[in-house]
Scaffold this motif. Structure first.
Motif, mmCIF file in Angstrom:
data_model
loop_
_atom_site.group_PDB
_atom_site.id
_atom_site.type_symbol
_atom_site.label_atom_id
_atom_site.label_comp_id
_atom_site.label_asym_id
_atom_site.label_seq_id
_atom_site.Cartn_x
_atom_site.Cartn_y
_atom_site.Cartn_z
ATOM 1 N N ASP A 35 4.509 -0.813 -1.605
ATOM 2 C CA ASP A 35 3.648 -2.537 -2.810
ATOM 3 C C ASP A 35 3.089 -3.177 -2.323
ATOM 4 O O ASP A 35 1.971 -3.539 -3.599
ATOM 5 N N GLU A 36 2.583 -3.357 -1.378
ATOM 6 C CA GLU A 36 1.664 -4.097 -1.177
ATOM 7 C C GLU A 36 -0.027 -4.049 -1.057
ATOM 8 O O GLU A 36 -0.851 -3.875 -1.463
ATOM 9 N N LEU A 37 0.038 -2.663 -0.344
ATOM 10 C CA LEU A 37 -1.018 -1.719 -0.477
ATOM 11 C C LEU A 37 -1.699 -1.659 -1.487
ATOM 12 O O LEU A 37 -3.284 -1.328 -2.353
ATOM 13 N N ILE A 60 -5.363 8.166 -5.947
ATOM 14 C CA ILE A 60 -4.343 7.063 -4.813
ATOM 15 C C ILE A 60 -3.722 6.240 -5.011
ATOM 16 O O ILE A 60 -2.161 6.356 -4.099
ATOM 17 N N GLN A 61 -3.502 5.217 -5.690
ATOM 18 C CA GLN A 61 -1.786 5.194 -6.253
ATOM 19 C C GLN A 61 -0.775 5.306 -6.594
ATOM 20 O O GLN A 61 0.107 5.635 -6.778
ATOM 21 N N ASP A 62 -1.012 6.478 -7.200
ATOM 22 C CA ASP A 62 -0.431 7.967 -7.453
ATOM 23 C C ASP A 62 0.657 8.174 -6.884
ATOM 24 O O ASP A 62 1.912 8.468 -6.807
ATOM 25 N N ASN A 63 -0.810 8.400 -5.815
ATOM 26 C CA ASN A 63 -0.115 9.308 -4.712
ATOM 27 C C ASN A 63 0.694 8.669 -3.085
ATOM 28 O O ASN A 63 1.908 8.745 -2.691
ATOM 29 N N ASP A 65 2.485 5.497 -5.176
ATOM 30 C CA ASP A 65 4.246 5.361 -5.649
ATOM 31 C C ASP A 65 4.411 6.563 -5.025
ATOM 32 O O ASP A 65 5.932 6.994 -5.073
ATOM 33 N N LEU A 66 4.299 7.918 -5.022
ATOM 34 C CA LEU A 66 4.511 9.297 -4.403
ATOM 35 C C LEU A 66 5.312 9.413 -3.162
ATOM 36 O O LEU A 66 6.362 9.914 -2.660
ATOM 37 N N ILE A 67 4.880 8.641 -2.535
ATOM 38 C CA ILE A 67 4.748 8.379 -0.416
ATOM 39 C C ILE A 67 6.223 7.787 -0.610
ATOM 40 O O ILE A 67 7.340 7.835 -0.216
ATOM 41 N N ALA A 68 6.171 6.660 -1.507
ATOM 42 C CA ALA A 68 6.958 5.712 -1.774
ATOM 43 C C ALA A 68 8.394 6.063 -2.667
ATOM 44 O O ALA A 68 9.536 6.053 -1.271
ATOM 45 N N ALA A 69 8.741 6.985 -3.540
ATOM 46 C CA ALA A 69 9.610 7.682 -3.870
ATOM 47 C C ALA A 69 10.237 8.456 -2.761
ATOM 48 O O ALA A 69 11.401 8.728 -2.309
ATOM 49 N N GLY A 70 9.403 9.199 -1.812
ATOM 50 C CA GLY A 70 9.540 10.133 -0.816
ATOM 51 C C GLY A 70 10.404 9.356 -0.273
ATOM 52 O O GLY A 70 11.752 9.607 0.990
ATOM 53 N N VAL A 71 10.162 8.361 0.775
ATOM 54 C CA VAL A 71 10.595 7.318 1.888
ATOM 55 C C VAL A 71 12.757 6.980 1.233
ATOM 56 O O VAL A 71 13.575 7.181 1.952
ATOM 57 N N GLU A 72 12.884 6.974 -0.369
ATOM 58 C CA GLU A 72 13.636 6.815 -0.739
ATOM 59 C C GLU A 72 14.449 7.478 -0.485
ATOM 60 O O GLU A 72 16.167 8.012 -0.508
ATOM 61 N N ASP A 73 14.280 8.845 -1.346
ATOM 62 C CA ASP A 73 14.424 10.004 -0.997
ATOM 63 C C ASP A 73 14.057 11.061 -0.645
ATOM 64 O O ASP A 73 13.359 12.229 -1.333
ATOM 65 N N ARG A 126 -3.498 0.266 7.432
ATOM 66 C CA ARG A 126 -3.403 0.831 8.432
ATOM 67 C C ARG A 126 -1.451 -0.129 9.134
ATOM 68 O O ARG A 126 -0.972 0.817 9.526
ATOM 69 N N ARG A 127 -2.286 -1.339 8.240
ATOM 70 C CA ARG A 127 -0.333 -1.318 8.176
ATOM 71 C C ARG A 127 0.657 -0.689 8.176
ATOM 72 O O ARG A 127 1.728 -0.082 8.042
ATOM 73 N N THR A 128 0.251 0.135 6.488
ATOM 74 C CA THR A 128 1.587 0.754 6.370
ATOM 75 C C THR A 128 1.451 1.824 7.000
ATOM 76 O O THR A 128 2.800 3.052 6.871
ATOM 77 N N GLU A 129 0.277 2.235 7.411
ATOM 78 C CA GLU A 129 0.581 3.458 8.681
ATOM 79 C C GLU A 129 1.653 3.640 9.279
ATOM 80 O O GLU A 129 2.093 4.618 9.613
ATOM 81 N N ARG A 130 1.435 1.967 9.905
ATOM 82 C CA ARG A 130 2.294 2.125 11.670
ATOM 83 C C ARG A 130 4.179 1.865 10.963
ATOM 84 O O ARG A 130 4.261 2.402 11.625
ATOM 85 N N CYS A 131 4.198 0.929 9.803
ATOM 86 C CA CYS A 131 5.583 1.343 9.100
ATOM 87 C C CYS A 131 6.270 2.742 8.831
ATOM 88 O O CYS A 131 7.193 2.799 8.916
#
Length: 356
Positions: A35-37, A60-63, A65-73, A126-131
């Motif tokens: 979200d921050e990114l 990139i923003q759409d993608n 959002d896709l990754i975030a949705a994949g983390v939640e589900d 980079r921080r998001t990648e580490r998370c």
């Protein structure tokens, strides 16, 4: 319905398939980082005027959002990053690396605000990648998502460098400067500064960078047939007003003719002369009248008119067409005296901005 539910007051939240998850959970931290990114990318979009780059950032923003949705589900196939998405990002990264040349590996200096903001966005990526890597250890993660976040920071790094180089070439606007308050002498100082900067970094930049930046800004790096015809029409109107029967020739930056217009009553010989004047103006990067002054006995270009099988003209009527400091074509006028042709060509330069 209230915007707040008070359920998070105790430090818990819900995911798509899991209830009462602590906000300290690695997955929640990852979603927050994404979200921050995404927010930083939104800011960069507001600072850039390059349409294609803004479109790329939106995708990139759409993608993300896709990754975030994949983390939640993580069990839904609808939230998977595919190889094509990664490939598209890699292609754009490769393109920027080629354009930046030898400067690609250098750090962003921080002298350009937009480039600096993109560099901050890179650090957040980079921080998001580490998370994501931490989540992958505990819960598993989509392979292509990990690839995408890894490539994203590389893309942002090169984009920052590309923006900085573009600014060094004097091809981007500083939104913090009120142009109407800049004095004429300040403008001249800035031009000198820009030229010095270009000289310093010229070993790492080639003509492709200049042309690509102009294209991103919606500025032609060469005059098109449509623009040439529009310019010819304006010059013809002025030629008629002056009582001249002219031949008007326009060539590209490489010297090849784009359009030649012969007015009724023009001399037959004026056709070849106008074409030569247009060619000469781009070949020597100056007006043919200036060249004529330098081509006399003892002059710097004495005898130049005998070169290139007689393609060079050394009398007035030819001028290079420029966008900024970049030559986008040449204009040749023939039909009157040398001074009359030069004056009409100068008129063409005054109306060039109206059609570009």
């Amino acid at each position: 319905m209230s915007v707040y539910t008070k359920r998070g007051d105790k430090g818990i939240t819900d995911m798509a398939r899991t209830k009462n998850v602590s906000k300290s959970d690695d997955r929640i931290q990852l979603v927050g980082a994404i979200d921050e990114l995404n927010s930083h990318i939104g800011l960069v979009k507001c600072m850039l005027k390059w349409e294609e780059t803004v479109k790329m950032l939106s995708s990139i923003q759409d993608n993300l959002d896709l990754i975030a949705a994949g983390v939640e589900d993580p069990y839904s196939r609808d939230f998977k990053v595919n190889e094509e998405i990664v490939d598209n990002l890699e292609k754009e990264t490769d393109r920027l690396e080629e354009l930046c040349g030898q400067q690609a590996g250098k750090k962003v200096s921080g002298q350009n605000r937009t480039a600096a903001e993109i560099n901050v966005t890179r650090a957040v990526a980079r921080r998001t990648e580490r998370c994501l890597a931490q989540v992958a250890v505990k819960f598993g993660a989509d392979t292509e998502s990990k690839k995408y976040l890894n490539r994203l920071s590389d893309y942002l790094s090169l984009l920052a460098k590309y923006v900085e180089l573009s600014d060094a070439l004097g091809l981007t606007e500083d939104q913090n400067v009120e142009k109407q308050n800049i004095k004429k002498q300040d403008v001249e100082k800035q031009k000198v500064k820009t030229q010095n900067t270009i000289s310093e970094i010229s070993n790492g930049i080639d003509e492709k960078v200049v042309r690509e930046v102009l294209a991103q800004m919606g500025i032609q790096s060469r005059i098109t047939l449509k623009k040439a015809k529009a310019l010819i029409e304006k010059i013809e109107e002025e030629s008629i007003r002056r009582g001249m029967n002219s031949v008007i020739a326009i060539c590209g930056p490489e010297g090849n003719p784009i359009a030649v217009h012969v007015m009724d009553g023009a001399y037959l010989v004026s056709y070849d002369v106008a074409v030569k004047k247009a060619y000469t103006s781009v070949a020597v990067k100056m007006s043919t009248r200036e060249l004529g002054e330098l081509a006399g006995p003892g002059g710097t270009f004495y005898g130049v008119d005998t070169l290139e099988s007689g393609k060079i003209a050394i009398f007035g009527g030819g001028v290079p067409l420029k966008c900024g400091n970049t030559i986008i074509g040449g204009l040749g006028i023939s039909g009157g005296t040398s001074e009359e042709d030069h004056s009409l060509a100068e008129y063409g330069l005054t109306v060039l901005g109206d059609i570009m």
